[in-house]
Scaffold this active site. Structure first.
Site: not given
Length: 400
Positions: A205, A364
């Protein structure tokens, strides 16, 4: 077990554990008891029940609140994490003031404020192969509010070995699923998921996001399934998995069956004790690989060092290429000015867009996917200099 009403499954609660409701309890839980399928006897069973919720996060929050409101006698909560502000979009058990505090402490206070009659048992520790049998033994129902595969497999196996029904729930983006794994009456977790997915194959998530209200829907349904098991006479989701798409407003039911050759609950089980679930799911080895790559063969740069280079006039796109390998929806929320964007899954096939004569600084969210991108480019024959931004954009934001 005591038979429930009608043709449904029997209650898990032995009626020898029941006692009459007090006048205050009859008033407080009257709306439950007025449901004919519940009645006073069903409410007595709810009060006698011992239900454990593993994880006080997105799924555990609504489950804990509704079970406490329903009058569950003893409510257990296991979680080793602390409340973060980014949790609050979906973890409604906690408040802004609780940020930085242990989730079990915040949960205890929320339950006590909602229903002081509920006995609360909290443990601030991670569930492991070493402690799971001790922590789960003695509970009537276990609710899985976790968000990772090692703990899900651990819970699934432990509940089979202890003979405890496990109420499963999972959410991602706007999709959710709910079922009840009960090896005595249907399939267990391993019947449906015999082998874990490859590490990184299913985004978390934190990577893919989750619509904040979806865990509320799924967690409340998990609470409902637990109450159905306790009250008796209902049709719990045993042998059936309910799939919910909140974005489309649709739900479908998927039949799931018991695997006679299941290594845990089959006719000739080969798993009779808990194992190393980090190794089973590959997460430990993958983490070790990532760490090994970053520490031994990969050039790295800290967020502070990158800021110093930019301040000195070394700008992204001019002196070097800054490459963001996150997904587009992540980039839309925040990015580093001047960065190019190629998602990790496309970085090899689109390597022709990169200039190998320039240093490539890759980032990232936290530094793991960027390390994988660099490794993938090296394997594909990209021979330009590459550097990994330690800690990713999280470290970048923290260094501001």
């Amino acid at each position: 077990m005591t038979p429930g009403a009608g043709d449904g499954f029997p209650s898990l609660i032995d009626d020898a554990r029941l006692r009459p409701l007090t006048a205050a309890e009859r008033m407080r839980y009257s709306r439950n008891a007025l449901v004919p399928e519940v009645g006073g006897r069903g409410q007595q069973r709810i009060r006698a029940a011992r239900i454990l919720v593993v994880g006080a996060g997105a799924l555990g929050s609504p489950a804990v609140l509704y079970l406490a409101a329903a009058g569950v006698g003893t409510l257990g909560i296991i979680d080793d994490d602390v409340v973060a502000v980014s949790n609050l979009q979906r973890q409604v058990l906690h408040t802004t003031a609780a940020a930085g505090r242990p989730k079990v402490d915040s949960a205890r206070e929320a339950v006590a404020a909602l229903n002081p009659d509920v006995e609360i048992v909290t443990r601030r520790e991670a569930l492991t192969s070493a402690n799971a049998m001790e922590l789960l033994r003695g509970w009537d129902v276990v609710i899985d509010g976790t968000d990772n595969f090692p703990t899900r497999y651990l819970l699934g196996d432990a509940c089979v070995l202890l003979g405890i029904p496990l109420v499963h729930g999972a959410v991602l983006r706007f999709d959710g699923q709910v079922t009840v794994f009960d090896a005595e009456r249907g399939p267990c977790y391993r019947c449906v998921h015999p082998t874990p997915p490859d590490p990184g194959a299913v985004p978390s998530c934190a990577e893919a996001g989750v619509l904040g209200v979806l865990p509320g829907i799924v967690g409340a349904m998990q609470a409902a399934e637990a109450l159905k098991l306790v009250v008796g006479g209902a049709q719990p989701l045993i042998g059936r998995m309910l799939l919910v798409n909140a974005w489309e407003g649709r739900g479908t039911e998927l039949p799931i069956g018991k695997n006679p050759d299941c290594p845990v609950c089959g006719s000739q089980p080969t798993i009779t004790r808990l194992v190393d679930y980090e190794a089973l799911c590959g997460s430990r080895s993958r983490q070790e690989q990532d760490t090994e790559v970053q520490e031994s063969t990969m050039n790295t740069i800290t967020a502070t060092e990158l800021r110093e280079r930019i301040a000195a006039g070394e700008l992204p796109g001019q002196e070097y290429t800054l490459l963001d390998v996150r997904e587009p929806h992540e980039v839309e929320l925040e990015t580093i000015e001047g960065a190019a964007h190629i998602p990790l899954a496309q970085v090899v096939e689109r390597r022709g867009e990169l200039d190998p004569s320039r240093e490539l600084i890759v980032y990232c969210a936290g530094g793991v996917r960027s390390a994988r991108a660099i490794a993938a480019l090296e394997d594909a024959g990209y021979d330009g200099p590459m550097t990994n931004l330690e800690g990713g954009i999280k470290a970048w934001n923290a260094s501001a």
